[in-house]
Motif scaffolding. Sequence first.
Motif, PDB file in Angstrom:
ATOM      1  N   ASP A 351       6.786  -0.190  -2.551  1.00  0.00           N
ATOM      2  CA  ASP A 351       5.774   0.804  -2.929  1.00  0.00           C
ATOM      3  C   ASP A 351       5.630   1.872  -1.851  1.00  0.00           C
ATOM      4  OD1 ASP A 351       5.280  -0.585  -5.248  1.00  0.00           O
ATOM      5  OD2 ASP A 351       3.577  -1.701  -4.432  1.00  0.00           O
ATOM      6  N   ALA A 352       5.683   1.439  -0.568  1.00  0.00           N
ATOM      7  CA  ALA A 352       5.591   2.405   0.524  1.00  0.00           C
ATOM      8  C   ALA A 352       6.768   3.370   0.492  1.00  0.00           C
ATOM      9  CB  ALA A 352       5.548   1.670   1.870  1.00  0.00           C
ATOM     10  N   ARG A 361       1.727  -0.209   2.953  1.00  0.00           N
ATOM     11  CA  ARG A 361       1.159  -0.601   1.671  1.00  0.00           C
ATOM     12  C   ARG A 361       0.887  -2.106   1.697  1.00  0.00           C
ATOM     13  NH1 ARG A 361      -0.040   3.762   1.412  1.00  0.00           N
ATOM     14  NH2 ARG A 361       0.479   5.381  -0.108  1.00  0.00           N
TER      15      ARG A 361
END
Length: 363
Positions: A351-352, A361
């Motif tokens: 996600d980061a 994240r």
Amino acid sequence: MTDLSVPTLQFTDFLVFGACAAIFLCAWLLHRQKTYFLCFGASYAVCATMAVWFVDFGYYGSIWSPFGWSLAGATFWIGLRLFDGRPAVAGPMIGLFLLPTATHLGLTLAGGNAVAINAGSTIAYAVHEAAAAVYVFRTSTRRSPLRHLIAGALLAIALVICLPLLPVSEASVRLSVIAIFIVDHVTSILLTTAILALEAERGYAAVARMARTDALTGALNRQGLAAETGGVTEAGIIVADLDHFKAINDRFGHAAGDAVLRDFAARAAALLPEGGHLARLGGEEFGIVLPGRDHNATTYLAERLRRAVGGSPVSWKGSAVPITVSLGVAMLRAGEALSESLERADKALYDAKTDGRNRVRVA
């Protein structure tokens, strides 16, 4: 009987000393960088020479006797210090090395009789050997029975050489001289065996470290991380991945990429709290396990690491290599396998990455 025994024991003493010298000198020839083997071999070579040279074994009628035995003891002590990775000689050791010979010389110049000279030289040499034993005892760990064995052997030498000084009959004195030979035999075998066992133990530990450590960065590898955290039930988990690492390799070369990996590991290790574990999971991906840390503490450390990495480039051959890192955070819960929490942290890392990189994240 004792008259016949002493020459025989003197010869077998020579054989034992010579064998120990040969073993250590051969070990040194195979590994020239291990100077302590040379010291141990030289010590036993001196002992072998002394065993056949001095027929007044157990006595110190000649100044060469305390000089020779203290030289052997000093060389052995130096070998122990080099084995421990310490400087060869510490200040007080010099005085202890010279003490037996200086005592003999001082008592001779003072007009002391043979009995007084022998007693003073014997006690001085015993102090020398006892000091070496104390050194080994003080530098031993609780889990080092081999080192305790070495210290005990040195202490036994210090005690037994004083037996002829006891106020006993002539026959008992002769028996005490025989006891010196026997102790020499036994302690020489014990010392040689114990030192070689310690060397083997050290080699085994080095191989075990290599098997659990990433050779490039010095961080743990996956196997090492699993071994170090096997008993951990709750911990903070961070998975970090260097951003655009392929571009760094393409632009600056793979050697520069290796330097970046080492630099990142060093920065991460510098921030690691006591009890934390850093591992290279593969390529440019690293994992951090923080036993006992909660969600807030783990996220805070991840952010500190992100800032520490992105705050300054890596110097490489006059160039500044800019680096950033993306991080995913998860918590290892009671009853959960480490692999599961790493997987959740890895999803947070993804996600980061998709959110623009250079950020933290949380799963």
